[in-house]
Design an enzyme around this catalytic site. Sequence first.
Site, PDB file in Angstrom:
ATOM      1  N   ASP A  29      -8.985 -26.053   3.460  1.00 28.55           N
ATOM      2  CA  ASP A  29      -8.175 -26.592   4.560  1.00 28.55           C
ATOM      3  C   ASP A  29      -6.731 -26.148   4.394  1.00 28.55           C
ATOM      4  OD1 ASP A  29     -10.493 -28.010   5.112  1.00 28.55           O
ATOM      5  OD2 ASP A  29      -9.445 -29.901   5.468  1.00 28.55           O
ATOM      6  N   CYS A  54      -6.360 -32.756  12.132  1.00 28.67           N
ATOM      7  CA  CYS A  54      -6.321 -34.204  11.933  1.00 28.67           C
ATOM      8  C   CYS A  54      -5.007 -34.646  11.309  1.00 28.67           C
ATOM      9  CB  CYS A  54      -7.461 -34.647  11.004  1.00 28.67           C
ATOM     10  SG  CYS A  54      -9.122 -34.268  11.589  1.00 28.67           S
ATOM     11  N   ASN A  96      -3.251 -40.471  21.243  1.00 28.45           N
ATOM     12  CA  ASN A  96      -2.218 -39.646  21.864  1.00 28.45           C
ATOM     13  C   ASN A  96      -0.951 -40.483  21.958  1.00 28.45           C
ATOM     14  OD1 ASN A  96      -3.917 -37.455  22.391  1.00 28.45           O
ATOM     15  ND2 ASN A  96      -4.389 -38.141  24.464  1.00 28.45           N
ATOM     16  N   HIS A 143      -6.426 -37.313  21.357  1.00 30.68           N
ATOM     17  CA  HIS A 143      -6.848 -36.006  20.860  1.00 30.68           C
ATOM     18  C   HIS A 143      -6.443 -35.716  19.420  1.00 30.68           C
ATOM     19  CE1 HIS A 143      -7.102 -35.549  25.252  1.00 30.68           C
ATOM     20  NE2 HIS A 143      -8.068 -34.694  24.987  1.00 30.68           N
ATOM     21  N   GLU A 178      -9.503 -27.379   8.867  1.00 30.16           N
ATOM     22  CA  GLU A 178     -10.387 -26.488   8.113  1.00 30.16           C
ATOM     23  C   GLU A 178     -10.151 -25.032   8.497  1.00 30.16           C
ATOM     24  OE1 GLU A 178     -12.699 -30.290   9.158  1.00 30.16           O
ATOM     25  OE2 GLU A 178     -11.485 -28.814  10.236  1.00 30.16           O
TER      26      GLU A 178
END
Length: 213
Positions: A29, A54, A96, A143, A178
Amino acid sequence: MGIEDAIAAFKAGRLVMIYDGDDREAEVDFVIRADAVTPTTIRWLRQNAGGLLCFVTTREVGEILGLEFLSSYYKRRGFLATAPYGDEPAFMGYVNHVKTKTGIRDVDKALTIRELAKVVQLAQRDPEEAREAFKANFYMPGHVPILGGRLGERWGHTELSLILAKAAGVPPAVVLVEVLGDHTEAMPVEEAREYSKTLGVPLVTGTEIKSLI
């Protein structure tokens, strides 16, 4: 470049690559401190990493904000909530910021992430004020996934990135994604090592990060 280079890069707001290990996801990552993220950062990660972007903080901060692990939510409803590598996923919510337009755009994700980083810092000073700020300034679902690190219980990229943040002396607010590259699977670690050299980005392993504890 080794673990000290990774700590220095992370502290300076630059990218670091983390390989969790052969016995877990066997994935690399990109990680970066959340308060250093810009729309350009998000665009670059979207184009050059390709995984799920994330926001990471600790389990404790997530709970201060009123979140719980989604695995707990789904287990109560009778669904499976354990990944093939043995852990329950670290997701605590999807948000969001209220000032985003759609939430998915690079500018929107960068705004949500930077504002989440501010809330995390606030949570360390005034938990109640942080919770109210979170409720007032974010909507769900959104999101940007929020991951909660279970330090000492789990050894995924979520926890490894938080250990790196602590070693760098920065708040527990991290972005990770990732590295997939041109693959339909994760980029192999040896290829990722060459990629890190090309980029001039430190790549460290879970074992190296655990040595910081």
